[in-house]
Design a protein around this motif. Structure first.
Motif, PDB file in Angstrom:
ATOM      1  N   CYS A  64      17.979 -10.022   4.867  1.00  0.00           N
ATOM      2  CA  CYS A  64      16.519 -10.120   4.935  1.00  0.00           C
ATOM      3  C   CYS A  64      15.798  -9.881   3.602  1.00  0.00           C
ATOM      4  CB  CYS A  64      15.978  -9.168   5.994  1.00  0.00           C
ATOM      5  SG  CYS A  64      16.518  -9.618   7.648  1.00  0.00           S
ATOM      6  N   GLY A  65      16.524  -9.575   2.547  1.00  0.00           N
ATOM      7  CA  GLY A  65      15.873  -9.520   1.238  1.00  0.00           C
ATOM      8  C   GLY A  65      15.524  -8.152   0.692  1.00  0.00           C
ATOM      9  N   GLN A  66      15.839  -7.074   1.415  1.00  0.00           N
ATOM     10  CA  GLN A  66      15.527  -5.754   0.880  1.00  0.00           C
ATOM     11  C   GLN A  66      16.635  -5.256  -0.037  1.00  0.00           C
ATOM     12  OE1 GLN A  66      15.347  -6.337   4.298  1.00  0.00           O
ATOM     13  NE2 GLN A  66      13.202  -6.809   4.016  1.00  0.00           N
ATOM     14  N   ARG A 102      19.933  -6.328  -2.608  1.00  0.00           N
ATOM     15  CA  ARG A 102      20.576  -7.389  -3.377  1.00  0.00           C
ATOM     16  C   ARG A 102      22.091  -7.214  -3.273  1.00  0.00           C
ATOM     17  NH1 ARG A 102      17.481  -9.842  -7.255  1.00  0.00           N
ATOM     18  NH2 ARG A 102      19.265 -10.181  -8.582  1.00  0.00           N
ATOM     19  N   GLY A 146      17.335 -22.605  -1.505  1.00  0.00           N
ATOM     20  CA  GLY A 146      16.350 -22.864  -0.454  1.00  0.00           C
ATOM     21  C   GLY A 146      16.124 -21.673   0.441  1.00  0.00           C
ATOM     22  N   TRP A 147      16.147 -20.468  -0.169  1.00  0.00           N
ATOM     23  CA  TRP A 147      16.007 -19.244   0.628  1.00  0.00           C
ATOM     24  C   TRP A 147      14.664 -19.172   1.332  1.00  0.00           C
ATOM     25  CZ3 TRP A 147      12.000 -16.045  -0.828  1.00  0.00           C
ATOM     26  CH2 TRP A 147      11.468 -16.262  -2.100  1.00  0.00           C
ATOM     27  N   ARG A 148      13.638 -19.802   0.742  1.00  0.00           N
ATOM     28  CA  ARG A 148      12.327 -19.691   1.367  1.00  0.00           C
ATOM     29  C   ARG A 148      12.292 -20.282   2.760  1.00  0.00           C
ATOM     30  NH1 ARG A 148       7.557 -19.385  -2.229  1.00  0.00           N
ATOM     31  NH2 ARG A 148       8.322 -19.145  -4.325  1.00  0.00           N
ATOM     32  N   SER A 149      12.790 -21.512   2.884  1.00  0.00           N
ATOM     33  CA  SER A 149      12.713 -22.153   4.196  1.00  0.00           C
ATOM     34  C   SER A 149      13.635 -21.448   5.193  1.00  0.00           C
ATOM     35  CB  SER A 149      13.020 -23.641   4.085  1.00  0.00           C
ATOM     36  OG  SER A 149      14.071 -23.844   3.186  1.00  0.00           O
ATOM     37  N   ARG A 207      14.374 -18.057   5.068  1.00  0.00           N
ATOM     38  CA  ARG A 207      13.723 -16.786   5.387  1.00  0.00           C
ATOM     39  C   ARG A 207      12.566 -16.967   6.366  1.00  0.00           C
ATOM     40  NH1 ARG A 207      14.097 -13.373   1.077  1.00  0.00           N
ATOM     41  NH2 ARG A 207      16.254 -12.719   0.964  1.00  0.00           N
ATOM     42  N   ALA A 208      11.898 -18.112   6.271  1.00  0.00           N
ATOM     43  CA  ALA A 208      10.751 -18.367   7.136  1.00  0.00           C
ATOM     44  C   ALA A 208      11.170 -18.367   8.606  1.00  0.00           C
ATOM     45  CB  ALA A 208      10.098 -19.702   6.766  1.00  0.00           C
ATOM     46  N   PHE A 245       4.091 -15.456   6.570  1.00  0.00           N
ATOM     47  CA  PHE A 245       5.215 -16.373   6.694  1.00  0.00           C
ATOM     48  C   PHE A 245       4.774 -17.839   6.645  1.00  0.00           C
ATOM     49  CE2 PHE A 245       9.254 -14.179   7.425  1.00  0.00           C
ATOM     50  CZ  PHE A 245       8.811 -12.874   7.356  1.00  0.00           C
ATOM     51  N   MET A 268      11.723 -28.934   0.489  1.00  0.00           N
ATOM     52  CA  MET A 268      11.843 -27.520   0.087  1.00  0.00           C
ATOM     53  C   MET A 268      10.473 -26.984  -0.325  1.00  0.00           C
ATOM     54  SD  MET A 268      14.838 -26.072  -2.348  1.00  0.00           S
ATOM     55  CE  MET A 268      14.082 -25.313  -3.760  1.00  0.00           C
ATOM     56  N   ILE A 269      10.158 -25.781   0.146  1.00  0.00           N
ATOM     57  CA  ILE A 269       8.876 -25.182  -0.196  1.00  0.00           C
ATOM     58  C   ILE A 269       8.981 -24.568  -1.591  1.00  0.00           C
ATOM     59  CG2 ILE A 269       7.011 -23.745   0.752  1.00  0.00           C
ATOM     60  CD1 ILE A 269       8.991 -23.115   3.098  1.00  0.00           C
ATOM     61  N   LEU A 283       9.167  -8.448   1.266  1.00  0.00           N
ATOM     62  CA  LEU A 283      10.481  -8.841   0.761  1.00  0.00           C
ATOM     63  C   LEU A 283      11.200  -9.779   1.719  1.00  0.00           C
ATOM     64  CD1 LEU A 283      11.739  -5.433  -0.687  1.00  0.00           C
ATOM     65  CD2 LEU A 283      10.775  -7.363  -1.938  1.00  0.00           C
ATOM     66  N   PRO A 310       8.948 -15.515   3.174  1.00  0.00           N
ATOM     67  CA  PRO A 310       9.277 -16.618   2.265  1.00  0.00           C
ATOM     68  C   PRO A 310       8.266 -16.725   1.118  1.00  0.00           C
ATOM     69  CG  PRO A 310       8.264 -17.476   4.252  1.00  0.00           C
ATOM     70  CD  PRO A 310       8.370 -15.997   4.427  1.00  0.00           C
ATOM     71  N   ARG A 366      13.908  -4.336  -4.815  1.00  0.00           N
ATOM     72  CA  ARG A 366      15.034  -4.448  -3.888  1.00  0.00           C
ATOM     73  C   ARG A 366      16.107  -3.452  -4.302  1.00  0.00           C
ATOM     74  NH1 ARG A 366      14.162  -9.891  -1.748  1.00  0.00           N
ATOM     75  NH2 ARG A 366      12.699 -10.884  -3.149  1.00  0.00           N
ATOM     76  N   ALA A 367      16.721  -2.831  -3.298  1.00  0.00           N
ATOM     77  CA  ALA A 367      17.747  -1.804  -3.599  1.00  0.00           C
ATOM     78  C   ALA A 367      19.014  -2.455  -4.143  1.00  0.00           C
ATOM     79  CB  ALA A 367      18.078  -1.016  -2.348  1.00  0.00           C
TER      80      ALA A 367
END
Ligand SMILES: Nc1ncnc2c1ncn2[C@@H]1O[C@H](COP(=O)(O)OP(=O)(O)OP(=O)(O)O)[C@@H](O)[C@H]1O
Ligand SMILES: [Mg+2]
Lengths: 311, 257
Positions: free
Chosen positions: A52-54, A56, A72-75, A77-78, A106, B1-2, B97, B100, B256-257
């Motif tokens: 979920c991105g918190q 790494r 393409g992590w944005r689409s 994660r959405a 989002f 792609m956004i 975080l 998107p 981010r951790a």
């Protein structure tokens, strides 16, 4: 079965040098409820954070909806929602503002009807104009759930969704979660209430020390490792287990005053055995004063497994 | 792609502005009160005893740009820092975080809101000033642009500060320890030309000098050195902040951790 999330070789070493994930491989199927169980500090939240991105990740790959998450992590994660373990949100905001914000964040257009539906389902509609800080702990947790649902995710992470929620509401939430699954949402939850996993999950995974120890279908796990235990208190002590009862593999305990049966599987076969045993006892003229019977839970299995690992 | 999420950006911006409005009274009243005191003491009381004024301008009017900057710099920095520090502190940042959104959405949302608040503040201060001193703005269009630029740059600096800080003490110390002294020494109340050498050359190393000068040029059409230099320095500072923040987002430093 179509995988919705494929994690392979995932590792995480925190800045301080502590390694919280040591090569996690896990595949989640579309439409299932997956329960991630494990003791405190096992790495559950770290694993969720990596998706979920918190957090790494320091190694490994993750694919969601069939696509590599580093592209393409944005689409991707959405389409993922997260209910965090900690009650963390702007406490001065009102419930409605907070939930609407989540939807907008989002990238979705406002949809008052959908938001109302979510708030009603979580019994929060009457509180929509209240500041979050003025809600009880269980209500706050439900606000976080509402926030995570606001963008209608296809994959939902619930990090201890029912911590601090009372028994009645917990059952209510289970029903809500089941409904989400019926709508096609895939759910990954962590919990310390084993009955929760037993009740809801299609599959359970056990994580300990940053490693997945086992992943199995809940029902087949129960069947494989589930046991029925019956303690029969005798009216008069026995010196030995009668020959006629040898098939039951009974043991004598408590100075011959207690007969102990252990057997069967998680599918209820053990109970039938115990029923038959009581008839045989009567037929043999062995009197008893009490019968205590119980099915081993996922919790017992879990404890056994972890103790087995430790030994 | 956004690649850019306009709705997310707008959502962040709107919420941050709303959050600022919740504390509108304190956050506007305090700086207005401080500025008013400066005008009363330096402008009306002391200024009236200085017949010659400074740089050919009445002293009360002369300090308007400097005072405006003093408030803009410290307020932009602290607004920019609080916006991102608070969710880090409470843990609410998890949501940002997980969303998107990338560096562009976050920056425009958070820094845009902080800069908006600074602009509102600037307008209020300029209106307040008219009650105490007579001043005119020679280049209103440039003045607006310059105020906008300064607000954005220092909100960005605040944003970096809010990500760097790991305690409320650190958060509060930068404006007090750096911004206010640099502004005071940067010619808020006097013309740099009045300083004897070598102090004048030392003062030239203070970046705020260029800001004060730029704004003073917008107000009075004259300054110690060319407006182009001021503009260039400010733009350079803005670019530096953006570059640092882009690096922060790429590495996840303290986010981010
Ligand atoms: N930001 C961090 N920096 C350093 N170590 C961390 C950090 N977050 C977690 N850890 C460590 O990583 C390990 C796994 O933590 P994690 O939060 O993933 O456990 P968990 O399985 O979610 O436990 P719980 O059931 O208590 O929530 C722990 O030993 C924890 O101390
Ligand atoms: Mg956890």
């Amino acid at each position: 079965m179509e995988p919705i999330l494929e994690i392979s070789g995932l590792t995480k070493t925190y800045a301080g040098g502590f390694t919280a994930l040591l090569g996690v491989d896990l595949t989640i199927n579309k439409g299932e409820i997956f329960a991630l169980l494990g003791p405190n500090g096992a790495g559950k939240t770290t694993l969720i954070g990596a998706v979920c991105g918190q957090v790494r990740p320091t190694g490994g790959t993750m694919r969601a909806f069939g696509q590599d998450m580093s592209h393409g992590w944005r689409s991707l994660r959405a389409r993922i929602g997260l209910v965090p373990q900690e009650l963390a949100t702007d406490m001065f905001e009102t419930v409605l503002h907070s939930v609407n914000y989540s939807r907008g964040l989002f990238g979705l257009a406002p949809d008052p009807a959908r938001i109302e539906e979510i708030l009603r389902a979580l019994s929060l509609w009457d509180k929509r104009k209240a500041q979050i800080r003025a809600l009880s702990g269980g209500m706050k947790r439900r606000v976080l759930i509402a926030k995570a649902l606001a963008h209608e995710p296809d994959l939902l992470f619930l990090d201890e969704p029912t911590a601090g929620v009372d028994v009645e509401l917990r059952r209510d939430m289970w029903a809500q979660i089941a409904k989400l699954r019926d709508r096609g949402t895939t759910i990954i939850l962590t919990t310390h209430y084993i009955e929760e996993a037993e009740e809801m999950a299609d599959r359970v995974g056990i994580i300990q020390g940053g490693r997945i120890r086992m992943v199995e279908d809940t029902r087949s796990l129960m069947k494989r490792l589930g046991r029925t235990e019956a303690h029969i208190s005798l009216a008069t002590p026995l010196a030995t287990v009668p020959e006629a009862l040898a098939d039951y593999h009974l043991t004598l305990g408590n100075g011959g005053q207690e007969l102990l049966y252990r057997g069967g599987d998680g599918s209820g076969g053990g109970k039938a055995k115990v029923a038959q045993l009581t008839k045989d006892l009567v037929a043999l003229g062995i009197d008893y004063t009490a019968i205590d019977i119980r099915e081993s839970s996922l919790e017992d299995i879990f404890v056994d497994l972890l103790e087995g690992e430790a030994a | 792609m956004i690649v850019f999420n306009a709705r997310s950006t707008w959502t962040i911006y709107k919420r941050e502005v709303m959050r600022a409005m919740r504390t509108a009274m304190q956050s506007i009243l305090a700086p207005v009160l401080t500025t008013t005191l400066y005008f009363v003491v330096f402008g009306a009381a002391i200024g009236s005893k200085m017949d010659s004024g400074m740089a050919g301008v009445n002293y009360g009017a002369f300090i308007v740009p400097g005072l405006l900057l003093l408030t803009l710099l410290s307020e932009s920095t602290s607004n920019g820092s609080f916006g991102i520090y608070m969710p880090r502190f409470t843990g609410a940042i998890y949501e940002l975080l997980s969303a998107p959104v990338g560096v562009a959405e976050t920056l425009i949302g958070f820094v845009g809101a902080a800069a908006t608040k600074s602009l509102i503040l600037a307008a209020i201060i300029l209106v307040t000033a008219t009650f105490f001193v007579d001043y005119t703005i020679a280049h209103p269009f440039y003045a607006l642009g310059f105020i906008l630029l300064v607000s954005a740059s220092f909100s960005l600096l605040g944003f970096i500060l809010g990500i760097w800080a790991d305690s409320f003490e650190k958060l509060g110390i930068v404006p007090v320890l750096f911004i206010i002294p640099l502004t005071f020494l940067g010619g808020t109340f006097y013309s740099i030309d009045l300083l004897p050498e070598p102090w004048r050359s030392v003062a030239m190393a203070n970046p705020v000098v260029y800001l004060v000068n730029g704004l003073r040029w917008c107000f009075y059409g004259s300054s110690d050195f060319p407006i182009g230099l001021s503009l260039g320095m400010t733009l350079g500072f803005l670019a530096l902040c953006v570059a640092i923040i882009a690096w922060i987002f790429r590495t996840g430093w303290r986010l981010r951790a």
